[in-house]
Design a protein around this motif. Structure first.
Motif, PDB file in Angstrom:
ATOM      1  N   GLY A  71      75.427  13.498  27.001  1.00 31.34           N
ATOM      2  CA  GLY A  71      74.254  12.859  26.395  1.00 31.34           C
ATOM      3  C   GLY A  71      73.066  13.287  26.718  1.00 31.34           C
ATOM      4  N   GLU A  72      72.658  14.062  27.762  1.00 31.20           N
ATOM      5  CA  GLU A  72      71.526  14.987  27.905  1.00 31.20           C
ATOM      6  C   GLU A  72      71.209  15.874  27.084  1.00 31.20           C
ATOM      7  OE1 GLU A  72      70.733  15.570  32.056  1.00 31.20           O
ATOM      8  OE2 GLU A  72      70.820  13.567  32.866  1.00 31.20           O
ATOM      9  N   ASP A  93      68.353  19.613  21.573  1.00 32.29           N
ATOM     10  CA  ASP A  93      69.872  19.001  21.246  1.00 32.29           C
ATOM     11  C   ASP A  93      70.691  20.187  20.719  1.00 32.29           C
ATOM     12  OD1 ASP A  93      71.461  17.074  20.348  1.00 32.29           O
ATOM     13  OD2 ASP A  93      71.026  17.117  18.168  1.00 32.29           O
TER      14      ASP A  93
END
Length: 184
Positions: A71-72, A93
């Motif tokens: 999620g990081e 991302d």
């Protein structure tokens, strides 16, 4: 082991790719000379390194290093093409392309000040950031896979409206306009 994310240098002499090695222990960036078949290991970090992208002059590779925590954002790094000291530019991302003049990287999602989802330009020093596409106004829209035009004045991207549906959009970087090219 599987070799993934191939990227050919602009002169066609070098091929960058991700490989986990014979032991399948960790994905690193490698460069192979296309004529002599010499393979050079460029990165050795314990994190998974992916999606190498050549600078226009062939001297550097930009790539993503997966974060250790789920999620990081990924780390965006630049390294000399045949190995050397890595520089972290930003946390992103996904998505990565180098501008034809070698001054900017186009990325998907940017962490930190002026960041957020959408397509962003970051100068290679990581100091200047510019949002190209807005995201978040409509739930379920996701822009990805930025690609510069050969003259560097336009930037194409995919805009997903679901996991199975996307269209191509092009941003005019000089006028700040974005237009839809396809209609799924």
């Amino acid at each position: 082991g599987p070799e993934r994310f191939p990227a050919l240098s602009s002169d066609g002499r070098l091929l960058a790719f991700t490989w986990a090695g014979d032991q399948l222990d960790n994905e690193d960036i490698y460069v192979r000379q296309t004529v002599e078949s010499v393979v050079i290991r460029v990165t050795t970090h314990p994190g998974a390194d992916r999606k190498p992208t050549w600078s226009p002059d062939g001297r550097y590779l930009a790539f993503q290093r997966a974060s250790k925590r789920v999620g990081e954002p990924n780390h965006l790094l630049i390294v000399p093409a045949l190995g050397g000291i890595e520089r972290e530019i930003a946390r992103i991302d996904d998505g990565l392309d180098w501008s034809p003049d070698g001054q900017y990287l186009a990325v998907t999602g940017l962490s930190g000040p002026g960041g957020g989802m959408g397509i962003h330009l970051i100068n290679v020093n990581g100091e200047q950031r510019r949002r190209i596409t807005e995201q978040g106004a409509k739930v379920g829209i996701y822009d990805s896979t930025p690609r510069f035009s050969p003259d560097g004045r336009s930037l194409a991207c995919l805009r997903y409206t679901s996991d199975l549906s996307c269209d191509i959009f092009v941003a005019d970087l000089t006028r700040g306009r974005i237009r839809q090219l396809t209609d799924d």
